[in-house]
Motif scaffolding. Sequence first.
Motif, PDB file in Angstrom:
ATOM      1  N   UNK A  44       0.788  -1.226   0.000  1.00  0.00           N
ATOM      2  CA  UNK A  44       0.000   0.000   0.000  1.00  0.00           C
ATOM      3  C   UNK A  44       0.826   1.285   0.000  1.00  0.00           C
ATOM      4  N   UNK A  45       1.953   1.300   0.703  1.00  0.00           N
ATOM      5  CA  UNK A  45       2.724   2.533   0.870  1.00  0.00           C
ATOM      6  C   UNK A  45       3.218   3.085  -0.466  1.00  0.00           C
ATOM      7  N   UNK A  46       2.856   4.308  -0.748  1.00  0.00           N
ATOM      8  CA  UNK A  46       3.331   5.053  -1.927  1.00  0.00           C
ATOM      9  C   UNK A  46       3.035   4.327  -3.242  1.00  0.00           C
ATOM     10  N   UNK A  47       2.026   3.467  -3.267  1.00  0.00           N
ATOM     11  CA  UNK A  47       1.750   2.661  -4.448  1.00  0.00           C
ATOM     12  C   UNK A  47       0.282   2.764  -4.851  1.00  0.00           C
ATOM     13  N   UNK A  48      -0.064   3.722  -5.694  1.00  0.00           N
ATOM     14  CA  UNK A  48      -1.473   3.873  -6.073  1.00  0.00           C
ATOM     15  C   UNK A  48      -2.014   2.684  -6.859  1.00  0.00           C
ATOM     16  N   UNK A  49      -1.159   1.904  -7.474  1.00  0.00           N
ATOM     17  CA  UNK A  49      -1.615   0.763  -8.266  1.00  0.00           C
ATOM     18  C   UNK A  49      -2.096  -0.396  -7.410  1.00  0.00           C
ATOM     19  N   UNK A  50      -1.731  -0.413  -6.143  1.00  0.00           N
ATOM     20  CA  UNK A  50      -2.138  -1.496  -5.252  1.00  0.00           C
ATOM     21  C   UNK A  50      -3.555  -1.289  -4.731  1.00  0.00           C
ATOM     22  N   UNK A  51      -4.042  -0.074  -4.755  1.00  0.00           N
ATOM     23  CA  UNK A  51      -5.335   0.238  -4.157  1.00  0.00           C
ATOM     24  C   UNK A  51      -6.489  -0.348  -4.953  1.00  0.00           C
ATOM     25  N   UNK A  52      -7.627  -0.503  -4.280  1.00  0.00           N
ATOM     26  CA  UNK A  52      -8.837  -0.927  -4.963  1.00  0.00           C
ATOM     27  C   UNK A  52      -9.292   0.179  -5.917  1.00  0.00           C
ATOM     28  N   UNK A  53     -10.175  -0.161  -6.832  1.00  0.00           N
ATOM     29  CA  UNK A  53     -10.611   0.774  -7.872  1.00  0.00           C
ATOM     30  C   UNK A  53     -11.190   2.055  -7.291  1.00  0.00           C
ATOM     31  N   UNK A  54     -12.012   1.946  -6.245  1.00  0.00           N
ATOM     32  CA  UNK A  54     -12.641   3.121  -5.648  1.00  0.00           C
ATOM     33  C   UNK A  54     -11.592   4.071  -5.067  1.00  0.00           C
ATOM     34  N   UNK A  55     -10.631   3.533  -4.340  1.00  0.00           N
ATOM     35  CA  UNK A  55      -9.563   4.361  -3.766  1.00  0.00           C
ATOM     36  C   UNK A  55      -8.728   5.015  -4.853  1.00  0.00           C
ATOM     37  N   UNK A  56      -8.489   4.295  -5.935  1.00  0.00           N
ATOM     38  CA  UNK A  56      -7.749   4.870  -7.069  1.00  0.00           C
ATOM     39  C   UNK A  56      -8.526   6.027  -7.675  1.00  0.00           C
ATOM     40  N   UNK A  57      -9.839   5.841  -7.826  1.00  0.00           N
ATOM     41  CA  UNK A  57     -10.683   6.905  -8.393  1.00  0.00           C
ATOM     42  C   UNK A  57     -10.629   8.165  -7.538  1.00  0.00           C
ATOM     43  N   UNK A  58     -10.520   7.993  -6.229  1.00  0.00           N
ATOM     44  CA  UNK A  58     -10.420   9.145  -5.328  1.00  0.00           C
ATOM     45  C   UNK A  58      -9.002   9.709  -5.262  1.00  0.00           C
ATOM     46  N   UNK A  59      -8.066   9.019  -5.898  1.00  0.00           N
ATOM     47  CA  UNK A  59      -6.645   9.413  -5.910  1.00  0.00           C
ATOM     48  C   UNK A  59      -6.064   9.485  -4.500  1.00  0.00           C
ATOM     49  N   UNK A  60      -6.292   8.425  -3.762  1.00  0.00           N
ATOM     50  CA  UNK A  60      -5.761   8.302  -2.409  1.00  0.00           C
ATOM     51  C   UNK A  60      -4.404   7.624  -2.483  1.00  0.00           C
ATOM     52  N   UNK A  61      -3.461   8.153  -1.722  1.00  0.00           N
ATOM     53  CA  UNK A  61      -2.115   7.590  -1.667  1.00  0.00           C
ATOM     54  C   UNK A  61      -1.688   7.514  -0.203  1.00  0.00           C
ATOM     55  N   UNK A  62      -1.302   6.323   0.250  1.00  0.00           N
ATOM     56  CA  UNK A  62      -0.854   6.162   1.638  1.00  0.00           C
ATOM     57  C   UNK A  62       0.599   6.587   1.785  1.00  0.00           C
ATOM     58  N   UNK A  63       0.839   7.463   2.758  1.00  0.00           N
ATOM     59  CA  UNK A  63       2.171   8.000   3.034  1.00  0.00           C
ATOM     60  C   UNK A  63       2.846   7.284   4.201  1.00  0.00           C
ATOM     61  N   UNK A  64       2.053   6.918   5.224  1.00  0.00           N
ATOM     62  CA  UNK A  64       2.569   6.236   6.410  1.00  0.00           C
ATOM     63  C   UNK A  64       1.551   5.198   6.856  1.00  0.00           C
ATOM     64  N   UNK A  65       2.061   4.046   7.246  1.00  0.00           N
ATOM     65  CA  UNK A  65       1.198   3.005   7.821  1.00  0.00           C
ATOM     66  C   UNK A  65       1.994   2.310   8.919  1.00  0.00           C
ATOM     67  N   UNK A  66       1.390   2.237  10.091  1.00  0.00           N
ATOM     68  CA  UNK A  66       1.980   1.480  11.197  1.00  0.00           C
ATOM     69  C   UNK A  66       0.829   0.906  12.005  1.00  0.00           C
ATOM     70  N   UNK A  67       1.122   0.093  12.963  1.00  0.00           N
ATOM     71  CA  UNK A  67       0.069  -0.541  13.760  1.00  0.00           C
ATOM     72  C   UNK A  67      -0.806   0.535  14.404  1.00  0.00           C
ATOM     73  N   UNK A  68      -2.098   0.518  14.068  1.00  0.00           N
ATOM     74  CA  UNK A  68      -3.043   1.462  14.656  1.00  0.00           C
ATOM     75  C   UNK A  68      -2.978   2.877  14.118  1.00  0.00           C
ATOM     76  N   UNK A  69      -2.266   3.101  13.027  1.00  0.00           N
ATOM     77  CA  UNK A  69      -2.131   4.465  12.492  1.00  0.00           C
ATOM     78  C   UNK A  69      -1.914   4.418  10.985  1.00  0.00           C
ATOM     79  N   UNK A  70      -2.553   5.355  10.276  1.00  0.00           N
ATOM     80  CA  UNK A  70      -2.354   5.478   8.830  1.00  0.00           C
ATOM     81  C   UNK A  70      -2.486   6.940   8.430  1.00  0.00           C
ATOM     82  N   UNK A  71      -1.643   7.366   7.502  1.00  0.00           N
ATOM     83  CA  UNK A  71      -1.693   8.718   6.948  1.00  0.00           C
ATOM     84  C   UNK A  71      -1.778   8.579   5.435  1.00  0.00           C
ATOM     85  N   UNK A  72      -2.763   9.257   4.855  1.00  0.00           N
ATOM     86  CA  UNK A  72      -2.938   9.200   3.404  1.00  0.00           C
ATOM     87  C   UNK A  72      -3.308  10.576   2.881  1.00  0.00           C
ATOM     88  N   UNK A  73      -3.084  10.778   1.587  1.00  0.00           N
ATOM     89  CA  UNK A  73      -3.463  12.033   0.948  1.00  0.00           C
ATOM     90  C   UNK A  73      -4.479  11.746  -0.160  1.00  0.00           C
TER      91      UNK A  73
END
Length: 139
Positions: free
Chosen positions: A11-40
């Motif tokens: 998932x990290x920094x990889x828009x091609x891994x996301x599901x179609x809906x997330x790609x359509x929204x142009x969501x990109x994960x910047x940070x992921x750790x246990x219990x925390x996620x940051x995306x743009x």
Amino acid sequence: MSQEIFTKEKLLHNPECLDTFSKELRILFEEIEVGRAVATMTLRKEIVNPIGSIHGGALFSLCDIAAGVAASECGGVVTTLDSNIQFLSPAFLGKNEKLTVTAKMKKDGKTIRVVEADVRDENEKLICSSQFTFYVMRR
């Protein structure tokens, strides 16, 4: 129907891994750790509502997706049970280019997880605040 479980590494920094809906929204994960996620989410005209601000549904989806990833990083498969959102300030295309969501675990129980997710603009202005309750379907 097979379900692919997305890993942090995929998932990290990889828009091609996301599901179609997330790609359509142009969501990109910047940070992921246990219990925390940051995306743009990159803003564009397709997610603007009739008054010119970013559609509440797009904001809600951004929060739901990030909160789900944060909850999933604690292990297992989760699904949303309940959610609420407060829209606190509008974001406008042209004024804003990108919004950032930070999702943080509030409670990690045996069968229930609660995650808070806040969306801010480039100037750290709080756009919306949300809370999600997830059911842990399997660990």
